[in-house]
Design a protein around this motif. Structure first.
Motif, PDB file in Angstrom:
ATOM      1  N   UNK A  75       0.732  -1.098   0.109  1.00  0.00           N
ATOM      2  CA  UNK A  75       0.183   0.023  -0.035  1.00  0.00           C
ATOM      3  C   UNK A  75       0.839   1.333  -0.004  1.00  0.00           C
ATOM      4  N   UNK A  76       2.032   1.204   0.765  1.00  0.00           N
ATOM      5  CA  UNK A  76       2.751   2.410   0.842  1.00  0.00           C
ATOM      6  C   UNK A  76       3.340   2.740  -0.716  1.00  0.00           C
ATOM      7  N   UNK A  77       3.724   1.839  -1.394  1.00  0.00           N
ATOM      8  CA  UNK A  77       4.277   1.843  -2.843  1.00  0.00           C
ATOM      9  C   UNK A  77       3.132   2.226  -3.662  1.00  0.00           C
ATOM     10  N   UNK A  78       1.851   1.749  -3.344  1.00  0.00           N
ATOM     11  CA  UNK A  78       0.695   2.467  -4.127  1.00  0.00           C
ATOM     12  C   UNK A  78      -0.007   3.715  -4.057  1.00  0.00           C
ATOM     13  N   UNK A  79       0.890   4.523  -2.905  1.00  0.00           N
ATOM     14  CA  UNK A  79       0.411   5.722  -2.782  1.00  0.00           C
ATOM     15  C   UNK A  79       0.554   6.675  -3.991  1.00  0.00           C
ATOM     16  N   UNK A  80      -0.295   7.838  -4.590  1.00  0.00           N
ATOM     17  CA  UNK A  80      -0.130   8.574  -5.413  1.00  0.00           C
ATOM     18  C   UNK A  80       0.293   8.017  -6.628  1.00  0.00           C
ATOM     19  N   UNK A  81      -0.410   6.741  -7.117  1.00  0.00           N
ATOM     20  CA  UNK A  81      -0.148   6.103  -8.121  1.00  0.00           C
ATOM     21  C   UNK A  81      -1.034   6.049  -9.098  1.00  0.00           C
ATOM     22  N   UNK A  82      -2.216   6.560  -8.705  1.00  0.00           N
ATOM     23  CA  UNK A  82      -3.415   6.525  -9.681  1.00  0.00           C
ATOM     24  C   UNK A  82      -2.851   7.489 -10.584  1.00  0.00           C
ATOM     25  N   UNK A  83      -3.543   7.266 -11.961  1.00  0.00           N
ATOM     26  CA  UNK A  83      -3.311   8.070 -13.172  1.00  0.00           C
ATOM     27  C   UNK A  83      -3.610   9.465 -12.828  1.00  0.00           C
ATOM     28  N   UNK A  84      -4.727   9.800 -11.985  1.00  0.00           N
ATOM     29  CA  UNK A  84      -4.927  11.291 -11.698  1.00  0.00           C
ATOM     30  C   UNK A  84      -3.976  11.748 -10.831  1.00  0.00           C
ATOM     31  N   UNK A  85      -3.524  11.148  -9.856  1.00  0.00           N
ATOM     32  CA  UNK A  85      -2.418  11.543  -8.753  1.00  0.00           C
ATOM     33  C   UNK A  85      -1.122  11.765  -9.518  1.00  0.00           C
TER      34      UNK A  85
END
Length: 387
Positions: A75-85
């Motif tokens: 989850x930490x690695x997934x932070x700010x990884x959305x295309x919008x972010x």
């Protein structure tokens, strides 16, 4: 932007110009400083500057790599990884505040908490949670298995760091306190106070209305079926916004109502124009079954729109709405969400009852208005900006 004004960054991955809660938020923030908004759609009213995220970018880690991270709970690695972010971070130069820092950052919903804190630096963060994040879409299996744990991670990681946390109903306030130990505050979906007259009913016809989004799971099919069974003196007008399904559910609703001329569909109305449009009706309708936690604890925009419109309400046994409705005497509550009970709650209504509910709404319009309901939020924001 002027360097002397407080600089506020407001992030909401929604079409902000149609998001009633965020629009009210911006109206408040614009009285305290200059507001830069980040989100979809055109520049919202009240924003000094708007950074428009391209349409179609997803707001969760829905790439192959992102889904893989969610699957293994990285989850930490997934932070700010959305295309919008990712787009927002790639265009961070557009988000630079004068003198290199923000005075306040507002993160709307858990899905932007990571981005909000990334951009905030040392600025205080206001986290405004529009629902109970861990169960936002748990009726979808993939969301429940992959996204819900990520939402929990974001709440556990960031909410205790926020200077102010607000959410929409008493029940959801308690959930954030119990699950995450966060002193969340209640900020309802109340709209601005409107000076509208009570339009008393003078015949036995009862003109009902529903406004909102045509989203599956909200019981709109059942509502239409109930009106098909109600006596001829009942009519229903619907002001519905198409959902992300491209209007598929709205088309289904139209098909259910086909041939019943007492049920009419209208184009949606802007949030600031809605109470005036609704004021010509008698009762606002909202029967949403408790299919998940957010539905069970909902206290939606439309509840407060009906109050400002000075019309009565017919609702199901939804505990948050029932609390407010009974406190102010605003309308009727069905025994259950079954069609039979919805019809039974309505069919004996009289004009005298309807007019009584309308006058009760007029009496409740000021205490259930945005300025009154959010006075403490304004005070907290002023303190945050002063510090």
């Amino acid at each position: 932007m002027t360097s002397s004004a407080k600089q506020i960054l407001c992030i909401s991955f929604s079409p902000i110009e149609r998001d009633a809660r965020v629009l009210r938020q911006i109206h408040l923030l614009s009285q305290l400083g200059e507001v830069t908004t980040v989100g979809f759609g055109e520049t919202p009213v009240g924003a000094t500057r708007h950074v428009q995220v391209p349409d179609g970018l997803t707001t969760l880690p829905q790439t192959l790599l992102g889904v893989a991270k969610l699957a293994v709970h990285a989850h930490k690695a997934a932070e700010c990884s959305s295309p919008a972010a990712q787009w927002a971070l790639a265009h961070a130069a557009l988000l630079d505040a004068p003198e290199g820092g923000w005075d306040l950052v507002v993160a709307n919903d858990a899905r932007v908490l990571d981005l909000g804190f990334r951009l905030a630096g040392t600025a205080p963060v206001w986290a405004d949670l529009h629902e109970w994040a861990p169960e936002e879409r748990t009726h979808i299996t993939s969301w429940r298995l992959l996204v819900a744990p990520f939402m929990v991670h974001l709440c556990q990681t960031y909410l205790h760091r926020a200077t102010l946390v607000t959410t929409v109903s008493h029940g959801i306030v308690e959930l954030y306190r119990e699950r995450f130990g966060v002193d969340a505050k209640l900020m309802t979906n109340a709209g601005p106070y409107m000076e509208l007259p009570v339009q008393a009913s003078r015949d036995d016809r009862i003109r009902c209305v529903h406004s909102g989004a045509a989203i599956g799971g909200r019981g709109l099919e059942t509502m239409i079926l109930a009106f098909c069974k109600l006596p001829e003196r009942f009519s229903l007008d619907l002001y519905l916004v198409s959902a992300a399904d491209g209007g598929a559910h709205l088309a289904e609703l139209r098909a259910i109502a086909e041939g019943v001329d007492r049920i009419r569909f209208h184009d949606p109305v802007r949030p600031d124009e809605l109470p005036a449009t609704l004021s010509g009706y008698d009762l606002g309708i909202f029967w949403i079954p408790p299919t998940h936690t957010n539905a069970r604890l909902t206290l939606p925009n439309k509840f407060f729109d009906y109050v400002q419109a000075r019309i009565g309400m017919a609702i199901g046994p939804s505990e948050e709405m029932v609390r407010e409705l009974e406190n102010y005497g605003l309308g009727i509550v069905s025994k259950s969400f079954d069609v039979h009970d919805l019809v039974a709650s309505m069919e004996s209504l009289t004009v005298e009852q309807v007019n009584r509910y309308k006058h009760a709404a007029a009496a409740a319009a000021l205490p259930l208005s945005f300025d009154v309901q959010t006075a403490f939020v304004r005070g907290a924001l002023e303190d945050m900006l002063a510090d």
